[in-house]
Design a protein around this motif. Structure first.
Motif, mmCIF file in Angstrom:
data_model
loop_
_atom_site.group_PDB
_atom_site.id
_atom_site.type_symbol
_atom_site.label_atom_id
_atom_site.label_comp_id
_atom_site.label_asym_id
_atom_site.label_seq_id
_atom_site.Cartn_x
_atom_site.Cartn_y
_atom_site.Cartn_z
ATOM 1 N N PRO A 26 0.810 -1.238 0.000
ATOM 2 C CA PRO A 26 0.000 0.000 0.000
ATOM 3 C C PRO A 26 0.831 1.270 0.000
ATOM 4 N N ASN A 27 2.154 1.169 0.226
ATOM 5 C CA ASN A 27 3.027 2.336 0.207
ATOM 6 C C ASN A 27 3.937 2.349 -1.023
ATOM 7 N N GLY A 28 3.611 1.542 -2.024
ATOM 8 C CA GLY A 28 4.445 1.453 -3.216
ATOM 9 C C GLY A 28 4.304 2.652 -4.134
ATOM 10 N N LYS A 29 5.073 2.641 -5.227
ATOM 11 C CA LYS A 29 5.086 3.763 -6.167
ATOM 12 C C LYS A 29 4.442 3.415 -7.506
ATOM 13 N N PHE A 30 3.823 2.236 -7.623
ATOM 14 C CA PHE A 30 3.243 1.813 -8.897
ATOM 15 C C PHE A 30 1.747 1.543 -8.757
ATOM 16 N N VAL A 31 1.011 1.845 -9.826
ATOM 17 C CA VAL A 31 -0.383 1.440 -9.953
ATOM 18 C C VAL A 31 -0.495 0.563 -11.195
ATOM 19 N N ALA A 32 -1.525 -0.299 -11.230
ATOM 20 C CA ALA A 32 -1.692 -1.223 -12.344
ATOM 21 C C ALA A 32 -2.981 -0.900 -13.095
ATOM 22 N N TYR A 33 -2.907 -0.954 -14.423
ATOM 23 C CA TYR A 33 -4.112 -0.868 -15.238
ATOM 24 C C TYR A 33 -3.931 -1.763 -16.452
ATOM 25 N N THR A 34 -4.985 -1.991 -17.221
ATOM 26 C CA THR A 34 -4.939 -2.969 -18.296
ATOM 27 C C THR A 34 -5.288 -2.338 -19.634
ATOM 28 N N ILE A 35 -4.758 -2.942 -20.703
ATOM 29 C CA ILE A 35 -5.103 -2.570 -22.075
ATOM 30 C C ILE A 35 -5.372 -3.853 -22.855
ATOM 31 N N TYR A 36 -6.306 -3.808 -23.798
ATOM 32 C CA TYR A 36 -6.642 -4.988 -24.594
ATOM 33 C C TYR A 36 -5.629 -5.190 -25.712
ATOM 34 N N THR A 37 -5.313 -6.465 -25.993
ATOM 35 C CA THR A 37 -4.362 -6.793 -27.058
ATOM 36 C C THR A 37 -5.067 -7.170 -28.357
ATOM 37 N N GLY A 38 -6.362 -7.545 -28.283
ATOM 38 C CA GLY A 38 -7.101 -7.959 -29.474
ATOM 39 C C GLY A 38 -7.080 -9.449 -29.724
ATOM 40 N N ASN A 39 -6.222 -10.214 -29.035
ATOM 41 C CA ASN A 39 -6.165 -11.661 -29.211
ATOM 42 C C ASN A 39 -7.281 -12.341 -28.429
#
Length: 357
Positions: A74-87
């Motif tokens: 919870p104290n990290g420096k990164f957030v995650a999100y997603t993108i579609y590849t189409g496969n």
């Protein structure tokens, strides 16, 4: 903003083949039992997980270069999100859960004994077999995801309250385009609680764990460990006024990391306090100081070791104040500090004003 490591995830379109739900519960019977399951043919679209750097304390992950992986923090420096590849990939999905609760008080035993259990399974892949559900392996190319979890408890209630539990978890991730990861963990615990005086109770929690991480594409991720963690808690309770906990911690973990053996120990204490401000709010604070050592003078131990505490001294505080100005407006202030090898004099402050309508 910097973009880092990409892993494959899946968003799916499911077509149900089977869906079932069973429950057994009668007032005259001590057993409450439930089971749920579904089987689906899934047409899935792949997507990539992107980890973006947003600054220390603003994300939910930290990157660990020693094991080349992102660790939930919870104290990290990164957030995650997603993108579609189409496969798009066709596969089969199986999900199931089982719960039971047995009150064996009908045996007229003293003290009262309650048995509880919960297990969950989620399997996704080209071909699903019974062995996939019970014991997935890293060499099984038919599986994309396998998450298996179970926890079983025995609760003994009397003058002394005892909780015995065992927890198992297996996670196979075959979505990363580079290869497969398999995480296995087992925990066995015993929790003891007894009231000594009217305002003083004693609680002790001891657990034994075994962890194993495997990877068929990255040797940095291979590690295993076993260890014991114990917390002794003296709880002072003043009814409707304040609570105070004095906790003593000790732990030991040993194992192998990238074929190097490690032997780590931790000892420390923690103080928790909670005060109620009449009917208008409350004040809470937690202060901990832990000292961790490694026998072979290694600079790093696995993130699962010693309940996540790093080598060296670790000092942390969490303080929260909530105060109601009136029935519709409240103020909340929180202060979080960390000082250890990962976060040097880290300070996070958050203030809120809330209105209720």
């Amino acid at each position: 903003i910097k973009k880092f490591n990409q892993n494959l995830d899946i968003d799916s379109y499911d077509y149900s083949l089977m869906n079932f739900s069973l429950r057994f519960n009668k007032s005259s019977n001590p057993l409450d039992w439930r089971i749920y399951g579904k089987l689906e043919e899934s047409f899935s679209e792949q997507r990539s997980i992107i980890y973006d750097s947003v600054g220390v304390g603003l994300g939910q992950y930290r990157y660990d270069s020693e094991i080349n992986s992102y660790i939930s923090d919870p104290n990290g420096k990164f957030v995650a999100y997603t993108i579609y590849t189409g496969n798009k990939i066709p596969n089969t999905v199986f999900e199931s859960s089982q719960d039971f609760n047995i009150d064996i008080g009908f045996l007229n035993l003293f003290p009262k004994i309650v048995l509880r259990g919960n297990s969950r399974q989620k399997i996704r892949g080209d071909k699903i077999q019974f062995s996939n559900i019970s014991n997935p392996t890293i060499s099984n190319d038919n599986l994309s995801i396998s998450n298996i979890y179970s926890r079983y408890e025995a609760l003994i209630i009397g003058e002394i309250r005892l909780l015995c539990w065992i927890e198992n978890e297996k996670k196979l991730n075959g979505l990363d385009f580079r290869g497969r990861d398999l995480l296995k963990s087992k925990k066995i615990g015993l929790e003891f609680n007894k009231n000594i005086f009217e305002y003083l109770s004693l609680e002790n929690i001891i657990s034994y764990k075994i962890n194993r991480n495997e990877s068929n594409f990255d040797n940095l991720r291979k590690r295993d460990l076993s260890g014991i963690w114990n917390e002794l808690n003296f709880q002072f309770n003043s009814k409707n006024k304040a609570n105070f906990d004095l906790i003593f911690l000790i732990g030991y973990d040993k194992g192998n990391q990238q074929n190097f053996p490690f032997y780590s120990t931790a000892i420390g204490s923690k103080v928790k306090a909670k005060a109620f401000l009449k009917q208008n709010g409350r004040f809470e604070t937690e202060i901990s100081y832990i000292v961790s050592k490694e026998k072979n003078n290694l600079a790093y131990i696995p993130p699962e070791a010693l309940n996540g505490y790093p080598i060296g001294s670790s000092f942390q505080t969490n303080t929260r104040l909530q105060f109601f100005l009136n029935k519709s407006i409240s103020m909340i202030y929180s202060l979080h500090t960390i000082n250890n090898i990962r976060y040097n004099e880290f300070i996070s402050f958050n203030g809120e004003i809330r209105a209720y309508f």
